[in-house]
Design a protein around this motif. Structure first.
Motif, PDB file in Angstrom:
ATOM      1  N   THR A 187      32.368  72.570  53.368  1.00 19.22           N
ATOM      2  CA  THR A 187      33.503  72.476  53.911  1.00 19.22           C
ATOM      3  C   THR A 187      33.458  71.301  55.269  1.00 19.22           C
ATOM      4  N   SER A 188      32.393  71.186  55.746  1.00 18.87           N
ATOM      5  CA  SER A 188      32.173  70.183  56.901  1.00 18.87           C
ATOM      6  C   SER A 188      32.044  68.913  56.462  1.00 18.87           C
ATOM      7  N   TYR A 222      38.475  66.935  37.290  1.00 16.78           N
ATOM      8  CA  TYR A 222      38.497  66.100  38.522  1.00 16.78           C
ATOM      9  C   TYR A 222      37.938  64.846  38.109  1.00 16.78           C
ATOM     10  N   GLU A 223      37.639  64.578  36.906  1.00 15.63           N
ATOM     11  CA  GLU A 223      37.428  63.173  36.271  1.00 15.63           C
ATOM     12  C   GLU A 223      37.580  62.114  37.209  1.00 15.63           C
ATOM     13  N   LYS A 242      38.828  62.416  40.366  1.00 13.24           N
ATOM     14  CA  LYS A 242      39.542  62.872  41.709  1.00 13.24           C
ATOM     15  C   LYS A 242      38.590  62.256  42.693  1.00 13.24           C
ATOM     16  N   SER A 243      39.114  61.924  43.913  1.00 13.73           N
ATOM     17  CA  SER A 243      38.445  61.349  45.044  1.00 13.73           C
ATOM     18  C   SER A 243      37.447  62.547  45.762  1.00 13.73           C
ATOM     19  N   ALA A 244      36.681  62.243  46.625  1.00 11.27           N
ATOM     20  CA  ALA A 244      35.662  63.264  47.017  1.00 11.27           C
ATOM     21  C   ALA A 244      36.236  63.944  48.298  1.00 11.27           C
ATOM     22  N   ILE A 289      38.043  66.291  49.302  1.00 17.27           N
ATOM     23  CA  ILE A 289      37.694  67.707  49.719  1.00 17.27           C
ATOM     24  C   ILE A 289      36.470  68.113  49.931  1.00 17.27           C
ATOM     25  N   ILE A 290      35.224  67.264  49.704  1.00 15.70           N
ATOM     26  CA  ILE A 290      34.037  67.757  50.139  1.00 15.70           C
ATOM     27  C   ILE A 290      33.721  66.705  51.109  1.00 15.70           C
ATOM     28  N   GLN A 291      34.330  66.092  51.736  1.00 12.05           N
ATOM     29  CA  GLN A 291      33.960  65.036  52.764  1.00 12.05           C
ATOM     30  C   GLN A 291      34.132  65.626  54.183  1.00 12.05           C
ATOM     31  N   GLY A 292      34.862  66.770  54.144  1.00  6.27           N
ATOM     32  CA  GLY A 292      34.980  67.478  55.564  1.00  6.27           C
ATOM     33  C   GLY A 292      36.330  67.178  55.643  1.00  6.27           C
ATOM     34  N   GLN A 293      36.972  68.130  56.437  1.00  9.57           N
ATOM     35  CA  GLN A 293      38.587  67.999  57.010  1.00  9.57           C
ATOM     36  C   GLN A 293      38.327  66.656  57.951  1.00  9.57           C
ATOM     37  N   ARG A 305      40.305  58.825  63.732  1.00 12.39           N
ATOM     38  CA  ARG A 305      40.095  58.126  62.639  1.00 12.39           C
ATOM     39  C   ARG A 305      39.178  56.827  63.317  1.00 12.39           C
ATOM     40  N   LEU A 306      39.530  56.429  64.244  1.00 10.94           N
ATOM     41  CA  LEU A 306      38.678  55.440  65.153  1.00 10.94           C
ATOM     42  C   LEU A 306      37.234  56.021  65.389  1.00 10.94           C
ATOM     43  N   HIS A 310      35.789  58.184  63.813  1.00 13.14           N
ATOM     44  CA  HIS A 310      35.130  58.002  62.499  1.00 13.14           C
ATOM     45  C   HIS A 310      34.476  56.853  61.953  1.00 13.14           C
ATOM     46  N   ALA A 311      35.363  55.745  62.098  1.00 11.20           N
ATOM     47  CA  ALA A 311      34.856  54.624  61.926  1.00 11.20           C
ATOM     48  C   ALA A 311      33.801  53.950  62.755  1.00 11.20           C
ATOM     49  N   THR A 369      30.086  55.158  62.785  1.00  7.16           N
ATOM     50  CA  THR A 369      29.030  54.868  61.598  1.00  7.16           C
ATOM     51  C   THR A 369      27.975  53.786  62.268  1.00  7.16           C
TER      52      THR A 369
END
Lengths: 982, 208
Positions: free
Chosen positions: A805-806, B126-127, B129-131, B133-137, B145-146, B148-149, B152
């Motif tokens: 989830t995270s 899901y062939e 599908k982007s990831a 849903i498992i990259q976290g909300q 977003r800023l 997040h970027a 890194t």
């Protein structure tokens, strides 16, 4: 210090060869005091003494409290740098230390083990073969044979759960001697009963409705248990209603059901859950006041009505009905106010029941349909807890006696030395403390009134949120009430006088509250509307008070005497206890009215008390000031306050023992103890059963002790344990003989690099048991490094779900894939839980993104190189690790540590991409809006660096990114004005 | 025939070997057709799956190894779908785990045929599908977003993001900032300046 403590210590220390041993004593026999006296015997010349951090902070703070007068015990934690820790280890003093740092230092040989005198473990009952403490002792023993290991526990009943638990714990601690000190031990009982405190046992009869509720709950519980037996999944023997009263009942059931949990139907699971709820209901019945109880029931109904089984049982209906009767009821306003349980009114009750829970529709229908014929009125019952009255009486009696004494003789002055005159009321939780305190100062009626107001207000808020539109039809009626009709103005007059304390605020606030009030009136007070008859007067007036609640809340802060109490309380407690009690603890016991705890100011306190009591008008007789103490807060209250009268409002076995010990320590002091029990209640049952249960545990321990087989040679024992596991390991490998042969050879050298943070789990311990060398380091990537190419990220089931989830897992896997040839995700199931993700019913018919199968599939699709290990248990994991390492090189510690950590130049070693790519720039790029997996490569081809990208016009971006929309998103993000703080 | 091939692209191809496998009954959300393929299930262009029941493995311990060897290097994702249908899983599962792991296969476990079938369906569905849903909300507002970027870049924290944002006004200005300008920001030390500057100004691809 009590004598039996001396005996315990003497026996423990004299035990050859070095005074190691496991001591189990009855709860309440003051383990903290015992430990602190043991610590007093320690001298630096013996070496350093390490106390493993207990899991309960209360135990630690109590030990510190008793130890206080001498030098303080410092703590060794991971915050200290390594060299400082080293000097502390050889300093010869006493330290608290966390298990994690100790095991890491032991494995890294950072501890001069010869300088350690011994280890003390404070919560022996929580140990097992795989726990870190066992790991510590095993390593420690192999390095230093002479030091002692002493383990303690004051929870005998958890020492007997599971098969010969005590013996297994002793084995894993390499302890040979078990010391048992039950309350019925002859030394203990002699000493405690010699000068036993004077005890007054008061049995308070429960109110009629309470009895009925209790009966109903027990009936429902019984029903649930019967239902559970039908499932044939559990051992029936332990499933009795009496056991059902204890928390440990859940453990019994869960232990039986966990391995097959996934095979259980929804109904059985719900039954287990329901039993828990019911136990809480029983407990709260005697702990909460009627209104709060009803509130709790209401929330229960809202939160689990559609699922639970019990909610629909016949008796459950009774529980709700009776709980409500304790708080309010409806009567017809046409005169038959009190004697109205005629047919018509009961039918009305039914209809209005709908109102009380959240069926707004019913409510509207119900009240309006009834209205034209006979108007009905809410009559508040607000039953007070029977104990409240008794508590007050006891307090009055104490005061009376005191005054008599004071008049009759001057001796009192001399007695004062011993008699602190402090009255302590002990109840279970903070909440009860506060409530009782208010009860004493403001009178029970007022407390109930306030609870009731809060209750109604809460309902209003709920409704406001739920059904805004439904306000409208009600509004005209509401105005009608307030505008013309008679009962309103008298009510308004009554209002300020009844709440005399807030007179001035009330007037100011009233104006601003009016609007709010109207709203509240209209929407909130469900049963109260359209009261126009004479019977309405009473109800009306009460409800008026309700509106005051917002004021009350605000004013409680301004309320002089209260705030002053709070302030002085903090001051006094810190003064008395040498800052031992932290602020949170100081809040733990609240005073009624008094100022200071020290004896010389008793008189002053009384002066404050008396006018206060009369002013509140709730009682005429004076009562002494009292301290309120919540048992849950776990403070050494008896030693701090030294009370002479203790009223045990909620009986608790441990606290009773503490009183006994306290009395035995101060034999000259007079202590009088009052117990308040509800007669024939589960409270009594529970209290008695807890004593029985403890005795039973000790009897079983005594039996076990006589049969125990403890090897004389401890070292052989632990080596033997190892080899047996080994033998097992190889035998299971026998089917593939060539591999087993290869494995044997490597075994000697096998090493695993383990991340420091992993020492919270038991896997390092089990790996070590398997004969692998454990090298603890801080890893940036992965949890376990098995070989230069194999890196493992361990996830327990719960972790797995959470880190999906995270998004943490995605990131972790990404890192592993980047740096290691064989990145592995280890999914670790728990040995005693079911081996499956979800039961067949949870799978559902469609592919849903929330299901763990979907997430795992997606992970696999995105990282085809990721390998997955599904492990049944810790031991299975260890075997798999060994098998995987068989043909691999040993991992390099220094290299593993560097992985993922950029060097000064920002270049990351071993990063397969780092040689060719500016990785942090790529990472950065990929996180920009509009950039995705399919277009980031094109961007990198089209422009040289991020700084160049920052200047590209949107048209060029569109070319690179293959779309206007994405390009615009990116450009807008890049140029977006950063929001200033102004 | 071209239409049937496009149809087949959206279906799971099932090897004739799997005829009679009760698992097939549980593939309901995706179409499937029999085909001549090396693997048991062809789930997409580069992904395939082998089905193995643990019970069968106990009888034929070498089966899995030979099947994997047959696959050769033709697939990006090679799944071994293991049906845990025996009581005592520890030993057989250990063997399967080891074989799969050392021969570049991803092991997935199912405890029921439904579960196994669901894995096959999901991987097919899901062939592409982007990831997400498992990259976290991730919050979609500008600031997160800023954050997040910018985070890194190692050691850059949220406070630094605020500092950078207020100093330079927009991300494009941050990305184009000179070493001196970055160094003038409070709280951003020498190392961070270098890291940030390198990230922004070093080319994406290093000249080899």
């Amino acid at each position: 210090m009590v004598q039996f403590h001396e005996q315990i210590i003497a026996e423990l220390i004299e035990e050859p060869p070095n005074g190691s041993g496991l001591v189990i004593l009855s709860s309440g026999l003051s383990l903290p005091k015992l430990i602190s006296s043991l610590l007093l015997l320690h001298s630096p010349s013996q070496g350093t003494l390490l106390l493993l951090y207990p899991s309960s902070p209360a135990l630690k703070s109590q030990i510190l409290h008793h130890h206080n007068h001498h030098n303080r015990i410092s703590e060794i934690s991971s915050e200290l740098p390594a060299h400082q820790r080293l000097s502390l280890y050889s300093s010869g003093s006493v330290f608290f230390i966390t298990a994690r740092i100790l095991i890491v230092d032991l494995l890294n040989s950072k501890i001069p083990t010869s300088a350690i005198a011994g280890l003390v473990i404070l919560t022996a009952h929580s140990l097992s073969e795989t726990s870190t403490e066992a790991f510590i002792v095993r390593i420690f023993r192999s390095l230093n044979r002479d030091a002692y290991v002493r383990a303690f526990s004051d929870k005998p009943h958890s020492m007997v759960s599971g098969f010969s638990k005590a013996e297994r714990i002793m084995k894993c601690l390499c302890i040979r001697k078990l010391h048992l000190w039950p309350r019925f031990h002859v030394y203990v009982s002699q000493e405690l009963e010699k000068e036993a405190p004077e005890v007054v046992d008061i049995r308070v009869p429960m109110a009629k409705h309470m009895v009925a509720i209790q009966k109903a709950i027990l009936e429902v519980m019984d029903g649930c248990l019967k239902e559970m037996r039908k499932t044939n999944k559990v051992d029936v023997e332990d499933l009795t209603v009496e056991n059902g009263l204890f928390k440990s009942f859940d453990e019994i059931v869960r232990r039986q059901l966990d391995p097959i949990w996934h095979t259980l139907g929804k109904k059985t699971k719900q039954l287990v859950f329901d039993l828990k709820t019911l136990r809480k209901l029983l407990d709260y019945l005697v702990r909460y006041d009627a209104v709060t109880y009803l509130k709790y029931l209401d929330t229960l109904r809202v939160s689990e009505s559609y699922r639970s089984v019990w909610m629909f049982a016949e008796s459950s209906y009774k529980i709700f009905e009776l709980a409500k009767k304790r708080v309010y009821r409806f009567v017809a306003s046409d005169g038959s106010k009190l004697t109205s349980p005629s047919k018509s009114s009961t039918s009305k009750k039914r209809k209005l029941k709908g109102t009380a829970d959240d069926n707004e529709n019913k409510k509207v229908g119900g009240s309006s349909s009834v209205n034209p014929n006979v108007s009905i009125v809410l009559d508040e019952v607000l039953e007070e807890a029977p104990k409240w009255k008794v508590l007050r009486e006891v307090l009055e009696e104490i005061e009376e006696e005191r005054q008599k004494q004071a008049l009759s003789s001057e001796e009192l002055v001399r007695d004062k030395e011993d008699d602190s005159g402090i009255v302590l009321v002990a109840c279970k939780d903070e909440r009860s403390c506060i409530q009782l305190e208010q009860c004493i100062t403001n009178g029970p009626r007022k407390v109930m009134q306030q609870e009731w107001e809060n209750y109604l207000l809460n309902k209003v808020q709920l409704r406001d949120l739920q059904t805004r539109f439904k306000k409208k039809p009600k509004e005209p009626k509401g105005f009608g009430i307030l505008d013309g009709v008679v009962p309103v103005s008298p009510a308004k007059n009554v209002e300020p006088s009844s709440i005399n304390k807030q007179e001035h605020d009330a007037l100011v606030a009233a104006a601003s509250e009016i609007k709010k009030r109207l709203k509240n009136e209209n929407v909130g007070v469900d049963p109260q509307p359209e009261a126009s008859g004479q019977g309405g007067g009473r109800g009306k007036q009460r409800v008026k008070n309700k509106k005051e609640t917002p004021n009350n809340c605000k004013n409680s802060g301004n309320n002089d005497n209260k705030s002053s109490v709070k302030a002085t309380l903090d001051g006094s407690s810190s003064e008395n206890n040498d800052n031992e009690v932290d602020p949170a603890a100081a809040g733990g016991f609240s005073e009624a009215t008094c100022h200071v705890a020290s004896t010389d100011k008793v008189v002053l306190r009384r002066h404050v008390q008396v006018p206060e009591a009369t002013a509140s008008g709730s009682a005429n007789k004076p009562i002494p000031p009292a301290y309120f103490y919540a048992l849950e807060s776990g403070q050494p209250i008896l030693d701090i306050l030294k009370p002479s009268v203790i009223i045990v409002y909620h009986p608790d076995m441990t606290f009773v023992r503490e009183i006994e010990v306290h009395k035995a320590e101060n034999p000259s002091k007079k202590v009088k103890v009052y117990f308040l029990f509800y007669e024939d209640s589960t409270e009594v049952q529970k209290f008695e059963a807890s004593i029985r249960r403890e005795n039973g545990a000790f009897e079983s321990l005594i039996r076990q002790k006589s049969l125990m087989m403890i090897p004389v040679d401890q070292e052989a024992n632990y080596l033997g344990l190892n080899s047996s596991v080994e033998a097992q390991g190889t035998s299971s490998q026998n089917s593939i003989t060539r591999k087993a042969g290869g494995r044997k050879e490597v075994e000697k050298e096998m090493q695993v690099i383990v991340d420091m943070r992993e020492f919270m789990s038991s896997l390092p311990n089990v790996l070590h048991q398997k004969g692998m060398r454990i090298i603890p380091v801080t890893l940036e990537v992965g949890d376990y490094i098995l070989s230069p190419s194999i890196c493992v990220e361990r996830k327990s089931i719960q972790d797995l779900f959470m880190s999906f989830t995270s998004g943490r897992l995605y990131h972790q896997v990404e890192m592993m894939v980047r740096y290691y040839k064989i990145p592995v995700l280890l999914i670790e199931f728990s040995q005693d839980k079911s081996f499956s993700f979800q039961s067949a019913t949870d799978i559902g018919d469609d592919v849903t993104p929330t299901n763990v199968i979907s997430k795992l599939s997606l992970l696999v699709l995105h990282f085809p190189r990721l390998r997955i290990i599904w492990s049944r248990s810790l031991h299975a994991t260890a075997e798999i690790f060994a098998a995987l390492k068989a043909n691999q090189d040993e991992p390099d510690e220094a290299k593993a540590m560097r992985v993922g950590v950029p060097s000064e130049e920002g270049i990351i070693d071993d990063d397969v991409r780092a040689e060719n790519f500016n990785t942090s720039a790529v990472e950065f790029l990929r996180r920009l809006p509009g950039v995705n997996d399919s277009n980031y490569r094109a961007i990198m081809d089209g422009c040289k660096s991020l700084s160049e990208l920052a200047l590209l016009p949107v048209e060029r971006l569109a070319e690179l990114m293959g779309g206007q929309k994405a390009a615009r998103t990116l450009r807008e993000f890049l140029d977006a004005k950063y929001p200033t703080l102004l | 025939s071209s239409s049937s091939s496009t149809q087949n692209r959206n279906a799971i191809l099932v090897s004739h070997r799997q005829k009679g496998n009760p698992l097939l009954k549980h593939i309901r959300n995706v179409r499937w057709v029999f085909a001549d393929i090396v693997c048991d299930y062809l789930l997409g262009q580069g992904s395939c799956a082998l089905y193995l029941s643990l019970r069968y493995h106990l009888l034929h311990p070498d089966y899995l190894y030979y099947r994997i060897r047959e696959l050769q290097k033709n697939f990006k994702l090679r799944v071994v779908l293991c049906h845990a249908d025996v009581e005592d899983v520890v030993k057989p599962l250990l063997e399967v785990t080891k074989t799969a792991l050392l021969h570049d296969c991803t092991l997935l476990c199912g405890w029921s045929l439904e579960e196994c079938g669901r894995y096959l369906e999901t991987i097919k569905v899901y062939e592409n599908k982007s990831a997400d849903i498992i990259q976290g909300q991730m919050d979609t507002d500008y600031l997160s977003r800023l954050n997040h970027a910018l985070t890194t870049v190692r050691h850059v924290n949220k406070t630094d993001v605020v500092t950078l944002g207020t100093t330079f006004g927009s991300l494009s200005h941050i990305m184009d900032a000179s070493m001196e300008d970055l160094a003038r920001c409070p709280g951003i030390g020498e190392r961070k300046v270098k890291r940030l500057h390198d990230t922004f100004h070093e080319p994406f691809k290093r000249a080899v």
